[in-house]
Design a protein around this motif. Sequence first.
Motif, PDB file in Angstrom:
ATOM      1  N   LEU A  67       1.023  -1.132  -0.002  1.00 40.97           N
ATOM      2  CA  LEU A  67      -0.057  -0.128   0.077  1.00 40.97           C
ATOM      3  C   LEU A  67       0.959   1.437  -0.037  1.00 40.97           C
ATOM      4  N   MET A  68       1.910   1.212   0.937  1.00 41.61           N
ATOM      5  CA  MET A  68       2.943   2.250   0.778  1.00 41.61           C
ATOM      6  C   MET A  68       3.350   2.602  -0.257  1.00 41.61           C
ATOM      7  N   GLN A  69       3.885   1.621  -0.934  1.00 45.01           N
ATOM      8  CA  GLN A  69       4.842   1.781  -2.010  1.00 45.01           C
ATOM      9  C   GLN A  69       3.762   2.262  -3.246  1.00 45.01           C
ATOM     10  N   ASP A  70       2.574   1.629  -3.326  1.00 45.59           N
ATOM     11  CA  ASP A  70       1.719   1.868  -4.422  1.00 45.59           C
ATOM     12  C   ASP A  70       1.471   3.473  -4.208  1.00 45.59           C
ATOM     13  N   ARG A 266       5.232 -10.444  -5.140  1.00 48.28           N
ATOM     14  CA  ARG A 266       3.813  -9.979  -4.788  1.00 48.28           C
ATOM     15  C   ARG A 266       3.677  -8.496  -5.502  1.00 48.28           C
ATOM     16  N   GLN A 267       4.799  -7.563  -5.330  1.00 50.29           N
ATOM     17  CA  GLN A 267       4.822  -6.241  -6.014  1.00 50.29           C
ATOM     18  C   GLN A 267       4.365  -6.393  -7.457  1.00 50.29           C
ATOM     19  N   PHE A 268       5.317  -7.165  -8.202  1.00 51.22           N
ATOM     20  CA  PHE A 268       4.953  -7.346  -9.564  1.00 51.22           C
ATOM     21  C   PHE A 268       3.689  -7.779 -10.006  1.00 51.22           C
ATOM     22  N   ILE A 269       3.282  -8.947  -9.401  1.00 54.53           N
ATOM     23  CA  ILE A 269       1.926  -9.171  -9.731  1.00 54.53           C
ATOM     24  C   ILE A 269       0.957  -8.385  -9.385  1.00 54.53           C
ATOM     25  N   GLN A 270       0.949  -7.355  -8.476  1.00 52.89           N
ATOM     26  CA  GLN A 270       0.125  -6.340  -8.098  1.00 52.89           C
ATOM     27  C   GLN A 270       0.139  -5.363  -9.388  1.00 52.89           C
ATOM     28  N   GLN A 271       1.194  -5.173  -9.891  1.00 56.02           N
ATOM     29  CA  GLN A 271       1.571  -4.265 -10.807  1.00 56.02           C
ATOM     30  C   GLN A 271       1.026  -4.539 -12.122  1.00 56.02           C
ATOM     31  N   GLN A 272       1.085  -5.980 -12.262  1.00 55.79           N
ATOM     32  CA  GLN A 272       0.353  -6.444 -13.479  1.00 55.79           C
ATOM     33  C   GLN A 272      -1.081  -6.658 -13.555  1.00 55.79           C
ATOM     34  N   VAL A 291      -4.894  -0.857  -3.362  1.00 49.60           N
ATOM     35  CA  VAL A 291      -4.559  -0.973  -4.743  1.00 49.60           C
ATOM     36  C   VAL A 291      -5.566  -0.118  -5.519  1.00 49.60           C
ATOM     37  N   ASN A 292      -4.870   0.733  -6.272  1.00 46.03           N
ATOM     38  CA  ASN A 292      -5.400   1.855  -7.206  1.00 46.03           C
ATOM     39  C   ASN A 292      -6.041   1.091  -8.403  1.00 46.03           C
TER      40      ASN A 292
END
Length: 481
Positions: A67-70, A266-272, A291-292
């Motif tokens: 969440l923070m990174q996003d 996890r970060q990569f999957i979220q970005q995909q 997640v936006n």
Amino acid sequence: MQLEATLNKYFGYSSFRPGQKEVIEQLVKGQDVIALLPTGMGKSLCYQLPGYIFEAPVLIISPLLSLMQDQVTQMKQNGEKRVIAINSFLTTEQKQNALNYLHQYRFIFISPEMLLQAHVQNRLSQMALSLIVIDEAHCISQWGFDFRPDYLRIGEVFDRENRPPILALSATATDKVLGDVEKYLKMKTPYKYIHSVDRPNIHLGKRFFRDQEDKLQWILQHVQDTEGPGIIYTQSRSKTESISERLLQLGISVASYHAGKDALDRQFIQQQFIEGSLDWIVATNSFGMGVNKQDVRQVIHFSIPSNVASYMQEIGRAGRDGEHALAIILYTDGDEDVARMLATDDLPTEHHIERYAQYISQNENVKNMIQNGEISETALRVLDYWMVQLPREQVAHILTEMKREKLLEIDEMMGIVRTEKCMRERIVHYFGQTLASKPENCCEGCGLTFSDIIRPREKDKASYRPITWRERIESILLGNE
């Protein structure tokens, strides 16, 4: 001060969404604020705009690294350079460098655990902050008592007369949770803006099955037949893996997501998923907060959520673009028994209290309880917090009450699953609110037709297998991208 002019200057909007202006006006006056705004209502603007009004940095305490990174990534993409996240993604050298120059940032994101480190507190005490933000503030009550007690200590860090105003933000919270937030953050008669938790564009469905295999076959067929993007929530890591694997075999662009995966994966999957490379995510409840992604059309619960607040948080990830979305609960007899076991599994027992006291009396490190296989890390974290706070007998009472409340919360969730009346009305009532009106195709109890909400899936989509960040890097190095 003309807030609309400031809004237009920094964000290009001519008017505020409901609640934003009221919250910001109070913060500018120096007032503590609790704001309950549904997902998609622009909670982040409530602290970002004051960040451009005030002279000193804004500190945002955020519950999840993803969440923070996003949020940091989004702000940088929008042109804000003076933003940083202090978390475990930084090396020791990077953290020290960030702390040295912390006063130069406009927005500082940090986790509760990092906030409680002595050197971080020492650095913050040397700085003038303009605003302290607790994002996803319901976590204080929902996680703090029985998962991450460091949430309960946030208020102690800022318990001083000259502190800046505190803004506590959430999308869903009961009166009890709001009371916990105010108490544990040590807020000073906060202004409260409470928006309705109802999201009229999310239509509430449910389906009942003979057994787990029957349920699995339904979801495989449903995902093949209907459009995404969508999220399927399960209660176990193994279930996320098995369902996503079955969907992959059917040519669905899907990936599993859970805390057992590598953080970068996890970060990569979220970005995909955000970018549209993935149509579906099969996940535990570790996915989705913050997640936006605007166009999620479906949220399906393969297992019943542990409480109504979690359910509302999770389905709130659908339809952020204001278009119609579908939320479906799948139920088989006995699902509630699994939910009860999982909800209470990490709570310490009276035996743990006794063993903890023995370790202390023998001057032995209580962390050895984990190494000796006597207790889980989460349970010890909870036990350690309460044993320091209260006498042993009161700790036993607290833990008994926590277990009782968790079981009652599952009963509340089962009431929504089993009701033949309006699901939406029951949910809104749970949060102490009244439903103003019902949308067409409101819910299962009001005669919901799935096909009126969700379009059929395009059958000619190519088969897909998600790639990991490691494979992506290898492809770039080999010149394939």
